[in-house]
Design a protein around this motif. Structure first.
Motif, PDB file in Angstrom:
ATOM      1  N   GLY A  18       0.825  -1.196   0.000  1.00 17.79           N
ATOM      2  CA  GLY A  18       0.000   0.000   0.000  1.00 17.79           C
ATOM      3  C   GLY A  18       0.862   1.248   0.000  1.00 17.79           C
ATOM      4  N   ARG A  19       0.196   2.392   0.001  1.00 11.36           N
ATOM      5  CA  ARG A  19       0.894   3.676   0.026  1.00 11.36           C
ATOM      6  C   ARG A  19       0.274   4.555   1.102  1.00 11.36           C
ATOM      7  NH1 ARG A  19       4.517   3.967  -3.602  1.00 11.36           N
ATOM      8  NH2 ARG A  19       4.941   6.173  -3.574  1.00 11.36           N
ATOM      9  N   TYR A  20       1.158   5.239   1.820  1.00 11.93           N
ATOM     10  CA  TYR A  20       0.734   6.181   2.853  1.00 11.93           C
ATOM     11  C   TYR A  20       1.671   7.379   2.758  1.00 11.93           C
ATOM     12  CZ  TYR A  20       0.107   8.211   7.506  1.00 11.93           C
ATOM     13  OH  TYR A  20      -0.118   9.070   8.555  1.00 11.93           O
ATOM     14  N   GLN A  21       1.104   8.563   2.661  1.00 15.43           N
ATOM     15  CA  GLN A  21       1.880   9.792   2.500  1.00 15.43           C
ATOM     16  C   GLN A  21       2.895   9.644   1.365  1.00 15.43           C
ATOM     17  OE1 GLN A  21       3.380  10.755   6.428  1.00 15.43           O
ATOM     18  NE2 GLN A  21       1.389  11.577   7.048  1.00 15.43           N
ATOM     19  N   ASN A  22       2.429   9.037   0.281  1.00 16.01           N
ATOM     20  CA  ASN A  22       3.198   8.837  -0.947  1.00 16.01           C
ATOM     21  C   ASN A  22       4.447   7.971  -0.749  1.00 16.01           C
ATOM     22  OD1 ASN A  22       3.145   9.186  -3.724  1.00 16.01           O
ATOM     23  ND2 ASN A  22       4.652  10.834  -3.631  1.00 16.01           N
ATOM     24  N   TYR A  25       4.480   0.834   1.503  1.00 19.37           N
ATOM     25  CA  TYR A  25       4.444   0.022   2.722  1.00 19.37           C
ATOM     26  C   TYR A  25       4.030  -1.401   2.366  1.00 19.37           C
ATOM     27  CZ  TYR A  25       4.634   4.072   5.825  1.00 19.37           C
ATOM     28  OH  TYR A  25       5.037   5.200   6.499  1.00 19.37           O
ATOM     29  N   GLU A  44       7.413   0.493   6.277  1.00 20.28           N
ATOM     30  CA  GLU A  44       7.736   1.300   5.112  1.00 20.28           C
ATOM     31  C   GLU A  44       8.830   0.594   4.324  1.00 20.28           C
ATOM     32  OE1 GLU A  44       9.316   5.772   3.930  1.00 20.28           O
ATOM     33  OE2 GLU A  44       9.221   5.187   6.038  1.00 20.28           O
ATOM     34  N   SER A  77      -4.198   7.801  11.889  1.00 23.85           N
ATOM     35  CA  SER A  77      -3.916   8.477  10.625  1.00 23.85           C
ATOM     36  C   SER A  77      -3.528   7.468   9.546  1.00 23.85           C
ATOM     37  CB  SER A  77      -2.798   9.507  10.817  1.00 23.85           C
ATOM     38  OG  SER A  77      -2.448  10.091   9.595  1.00 23.85           O
ATOM     39  N   PHE A  78      -2.674   6.516   9.899  1.00 21.71           N
ATOM     40  CA  PHE A  78      -2.247   5.513   8.918  1.00 21.71           C
ATOM     41  C   PHE A  78      -3.441   4.716   8.407  1.00 21.71           C
ATOM     42  CE2 PHE A  78      -0.917   1.316   7.608  1.00 21.71           C
ATOM     43  CZ  PHE A  78       0.119   1.617   6.723  1.00 21.71           C
ATOM     44  N   ARG A  80      -6.618   5.357   8.423  1.00 24.49           N
ATOM     45  CA  ARG A  80      -7.590   6.151   7.661  1.00 24.49           C
ATOM     46  C   ARG A  80      -7.079   6.549   6.282  1.00 24.49           C
ATOM     47  NH1 ARG A  80     -10.392  10.594  11.352  1.00 24.49           N
ATOM     48  NH2 ARG A  80     -11.475  10.853   9.384  1.00 24.49           N
ATOM     49  N   ASP A  81      -5.762   6.686   6.117  1.00 19.25           N
ATOM     50  CA  ASP A  81      -5.235   7.252   4.870  1.00 19.25           C
ATOM     51  C   ASP A  81      -4.457   6.282   3.987  1.00 19.25           C
ATOM     52  OD1 ASP A  81      -6.385   9.674   5.573  1.00 19.25           O
ATOM     53  OD2 ASP A  81      -4.564  10.422   6.508  1.00 19.25           O
ATOM     54  N   VAL A  82      -4.131   5.086   4.471  1.00 20.74           N
ATOM     55  CA  VAL A  82      -3.370   4.153   3.633  1.00 20.74           C
ATOM     56  C   VAL A  82      -4.234   3.699   2.457  1.00 20.74           C
ATOM     57  CG1 VAL A  82      -3.992   2.044   4.922  1.00 20.74           C
ATOM     58  CG2 VAL A  82      -1.833   2.153   3.653  1.00 20.74           C
TER      59      VAL A  82
END
Length: 86
Positions: A18-22, A25, A44, A77-78, A80-82
Motif C-alpha cells: 500500500g501507500r501512505y503519505q506517498n 508500505y 515502510e 492516521s495511517f 484512515r489514509d493508507v
C-alpha cells in the motif's frame, strides 16, 4: 473512532502492499480469538517507518485500540489514509 473502525474493517486480511503519505508500505492484517482480536503491522519499504496496533472487540460491543509503542494518532492516521494496492 467510527471513521477509524470503518477504515480498519475495510483493510483486507493477509499481507498487501500500500501507500501512505506517498511512501510504499507492506502491511499485514491478522485476526485471533475468533475475530475478537485483530493486529495490523505495516513497514515502510526502503524507509524507517513502522506501524503496529492491536484492536480488541470487547464483550460490551465496544472496540479497544492498543497501538504498540507509538501514539494513537499515528496509527489512526495511517489506517484512515493508507491506500492498499489491489
Amino acid at each position: 473512532m467510527k471513521a477509524f473502525l470503518a477504515a480498519f474493517d475495510a483493510l483486507p486480511f493477509g499481507t498487501h502492499q500500500g501507500r501512505y503519505q506517498n511512501r510504499p508500505y507492506v502491511l499485514t492484517k491478522s485476526r485471533f480469538a475468533g475475530g475478537r482480536s485483530q493486529k495490523l503491522i505495516a513497514e515502510e519499504l526502503g524507509g524507517p517507518d513502522y506501524i503496529s496496533l492491536n484492536l480488541y472487540q470487547l464483550s460490551s460491543g465496544k472496540s479497544l485500540l492498543k497501538p504498540c509503542e507509538m501514539p494513537e494518532e499515528k496509527v489512526i492516521s495511517f489506517v484512515r489514509d493508507v491506500i492498499v494496492s489491489k
